[in-house]
Design an enzyme around this catalytic site. Structure first.
Site, PDB file in Angstrom:
ATOM      1  N   TYR A  49       3.158 -10.217  -4.072  1.00 37.57           N
ATOM      2  CA  TYR A  49       2.827  -8.791  -3.884  1.00 37.57           C
ATOM      3  C   TYR A  49       1.324  -8.541  -3.989  1.00 37.57           C
ATOM      4  O   TYR A  49       0.655  -9.074  -4.867  1.00 37.57           O
ATOM      5  CB  TYR A  49       3.585  -7.927  -4.916  1.00 37.57           C
ATOM      6  CG  TYR A  49       5.085  -8.044  -4.750  1.00 37.57           C
ATOM      7  CD1 TYR A  49       5.847  -8.826  -5.615  1.00 37.57           C
ATOM      8  CD2 TYR A  49       5.724  -7.424  -3.681  1.00 37.57           C
ATOM      9  CE1 TYR A  49       7.217  -8.967  -5.432  1.00 37.57           C
ATOM     10  CE2 TYR A  49       7.094  -7.564  -3.494  1.00 37.57           C
ATOM     11  CZ  TYR A  49       7.839  -8.336  -4.359  1.00 37.57           C
ATOM     12  OH  TYR A  49       9.191  -8.493  -4.174  1.00 37.57           O
ATOM     13  N   ASP A  50       0.812  -7.727  -3.041  1.00 38.03           N
ATOM     14  CA  ASP A  50      -0.618  -7.398  -3.009  1.00 38.03           C
ATOM     15  C   ASP A  50      -0.914  -6.088  -3.728  1.00 38.03           C
ATOM     16  O   ASP A  50      -2.010  -5.892  -4.231  1.00 38.03           O
ATOM     17  CB  ASP A  50      -1.094  -7.248  -1.551  1.00 38.03           C
ATOM     18  CG  ASP A  50      -0.814  -8.513  -0.738  1.00 38.03           C
ATOM     19  OD1 ASP A  50      -0.511  -8.396   0.459  1.00 38.03           O
ATOM     20  OD2 ASP A  50      -0.862  -9.602  -1.359  1.00 38.03           O
ATOM     21  N   THR A  51       0.055  -5.158  -3.712  1.00 37.48           N
ATOM     22  CA  THR A  51      -0.146  -3.855  -4.355  1.00 37.48           C
ATOM     23  C   THR A  51       0.845  -3.698  -5.501  1.00 37.48           C
ATOM     24  O   THR A  51       2.054  -3.865  -5.307  1.00 37.48           O
ATOM     25  CB  THR A  51       0.043  -2.706  -3.336  1.00 37.48           C
ATOM     26  OG1 THR A  51      -0.909  -2.871  -2.278  1.00 37.48           O
ATOM     27  CG2 THR A  51      -0.176  -1.339  -4.001  1.00 37.48           C
TER      28      THR A  51
ATOM     29  N   ASN B 275      -4.283  -4.946  -5.443  1.00 37.04           N
ATOM     30  CA  ASN B 275      -4.494  -3.494  -5.586  1.00 37.04           C
ATOM     31  C   ASN B 275      -3.635  -3.017  -6.747  1.00 37.04           C
ATOM     32  O   ASN B 275      -2.447  -3.360  -6.804  1.00 37.04           O
ATOM     33  CB  ASN B 275      -4.031  -2.751  -4.321  1.00 37.04           C
ATOM     34  CG  ASN B 275      -4.788  -3.219  -3.092  1.00 37.04           C
ATOM     35  OD1 ASN B 275      -5.989  -3.422  -3.164  1.00 37.04           O
ATOM     36  ND2 ASN B 275      -4.070  -3.417  -1.999  1.00 37.04           N
TER      37      ASN B 275
ATOM     38  N   ARG C 257       4.861  -5.729   0.686  1.00 41.76           N
ATOM     39  CA  ARG C 257       4.086  -6.538  -0.270  1.00 41.76           C
ATOM     40  C   ARG C 257       3.631  -5.676  -1.439  1.00 41.76           C
ATOM     41  O   ARG C 257       2.551  -5.842  -1.996  1.00 41.76           O
ATOM     42  CB  ARG C 257       2.912  -7.195   0.447  1.00 41.76           C
ATOM     43  CG  ARG C 257       3.410  -8.222   1.472  1.00 41.76           C
ATOM     44  CD  ARG C 257       2.395  -9.271   1.874  1.00 41.76           C
ATOM     45  NE  ARG C 257       1.634  -9.881   0.825  1.00 41.76           N
ATOM     46  CZ  ARG C 257       1.963 -11.029   0.200  1.00 41.76           C
ATOM     47  NH1 ARG C 257       3.094 -11.635   0.503  1.00 41.76           N
ATOM     48  NH2 ARG C 257       1.188 -11.546  -0.731  1.00 41.76           N
TER      49      ARG C 257
END
Ligand SMILES: O=C(O)[C@H](O)[C@H](O)COP(=O)(O)O
Ligand SMILES: [Mg+2]
Length: 300
Positions: free
Chosen positions: A19-21, A53, A240
Site C-alpha cells: 500500500y502506498d497511501t 502517503n 493501493r
C-alpha cells in the site's frame, strides 16, 4: 473470505509494500487521549521513510486541523496540517460547499472550540458552542428565550460541556425555524479516552434525535462526505490504499465504502469477541492486528 490475522514480520513487511497511501484513524489507533499507543511513532516514521502517503482521518470534532497539528507536535509525531482530516473540518466544508449555507444565515453549535474554529475558517457564522451564556447549568427559561430566525442549521459534535440549555436551544431551532437542518459531525457512541471509555459524539446528539424523532445528516466516518473531503485534496489509488481503524461501524465501513483495504486494530473500541466470538459482527476487515505498533517489527 474472513479477515487475515497478521502476526509475522513477513506479513507486516508485505502489507507495507502493498500500500502506498495509509489512512490512519486517531483515537484508539494512534493514541488514547494524550497517551500515544506504543510503536505508533515508529510505524509512522517507517512509512514516511518508505515514501508512503500518510493521512489522518478522525471523527473527533473537538479539534480543528490546526489544533490537531499542535497535538501531533506535542506528542512528537510528524504531521502536516494538509494530512489531517477531522469531522469538524468536513462538517464546515459540507455547510459551505454542499449545503451552500447563505451568508446571511447561521448555525447553532453544540460542540467545542475546534468545531467553532473550522466554521470560522469556512466563513460560517455560528452561535452557541463555547458561548458562556450557553455553557451554563442554570435551568433553561423558554419564556426568556429569543429565537434567532437566521439559524438555518444545528450542528452537534462531541461536547464535554453538554447541558440542558444547549439541547433546549437546539430543539427550539430544529422545531421552530422552517427548514432548519439537523447535522452531526459524527455518530460514535463511545470515545476511547486516556483512562477508559467515555460517551462519544453520537451520545451527545442522541437526546435530540429522541426528542425530535428524526435522524440527522451525519458527516464523519463512515459517511461519504468525509471521503469526498479527502478526495478533493488528496489523490490516491484505492487499490493501493489502506484505512487503519479501531471501530468497525465507522473506520472499517468507511474504508469499505471508499473501496480501499482495511486494517482493524484492537487498541480502541472493537473487542476480540466482536470478530471471533459466537456472534461476530457482519463487518469484516481485510486484516486484523493487535496494535499499530506490531508493524514496527519490520526492518527500517
Ligand atoms: O466523537 C467521538 O466519540 C470521538 O471523537 C471519536 O470516538 C474519535 O474519533 P476517531 O479518531 O476514533 O475517529
Ligand atoms: Mg478511533
Amino acid at each position: 473470505m474472513g479477515a487475515v490475522r497478521l502476526s509475522s514480520q513477513e506479513e507486516y513487511a508485505k502489507l507495507i509494500d502493498q500500500y502506498d497511501t495509509w489512512m490512519f484513524d486517531c483515537d484508539g489507533v494512534l493514541w488514547h487521549g494524550d497517551r500515544l499507543i506504543p510503536g505508533a511513532t515508529e510505524v509512522l516514521s517507517l512509512l514516511r521513510d518508505r515514501k508512503k502517503n500518510v493521512i489522518f482521518v478522525t471523527n473527533n470534532a473537538t479539534k480543528s486541523r490546526k489544533s490537531y497539528k499542535g497535538k501531533f507536535d506535542q506528542l512528537g509525531v510528524e504531521a502536516k496540517v494538509e494530512e489531517i482530516y477531522g469531522s469538524a473540518y468536513a462538517t464546515a466544508v459540507y455547510l459551505s460547499s454542499v449545503l451552500q449555507l447563505p451568508k446571511n444565515k447561521k448555525v447553532y453549535v453544540i460542540g467545542q472550540s475546534g468545531l467553532e474554529e473550522e466554521l470560522r475558517e469556512e466563513g460560517i457564522t455560528y452561535i452557541g458552542g463555547t458561548d458562556p451564556a450557553d455553557c451554563t447549568i442554570t435551568p433553561f427559561s423558554l419564556e426568556n428565550f429569543t429565537l434567532d430566525p437566521d439559524v438555518a442549521a444545528v450542528v452537534c459534535g462531541l461536547d464535554t460541556a453538554i447541558n440542558y440549555t444547549k439541547l433546549s436551544k437546539a430543539f427550539q431551532y430544529l422545531t421552530r425555524n422552517p427548514g432548519c437542518q439537523f447535522i452531526v459531525t459524527n455518530e460514535d457512541s463511545t470515545y476511547p479516552a486516556a483512562h477508559g471509555l467515555l460517551p462519544g459524539a453520537g451520545s451527545i446528539s442522541a437526546p435530540l434525535r429522541y426528542a425530535l424523532g428524526k435522524d440527522p445528516i451525519a458527516i464523519g466516518k463512515p459517511a461519504k462526505t468525509m471521503l469526498d473531503c479527502i478526495k478533493a485534496k488528496v489523490h490516491f489509488d484505492p487499490r493501493r490504499t489502506i484505512m487503519v481503524g479501531d471501530r468497525l461501524n465507522t473506520d472499517i465501513l468507511f474504508g469499505q465504502a471508499g473501496g480501499v483495504s482495511t486494517l482493524l486494530v484492537l487498541t480502541g473500541i472493537t473487542l476480540e469477541s466482536e470478530i471471533s466470538g459466537s456472534n461476530p459482527s457482519p463487518i469484516v476487515p481485510d486484516y486484523i492486528t493487535t496494535s499499530i505498533g506490531d508493524l514496527a517489527i519490520v526492518d527500517k
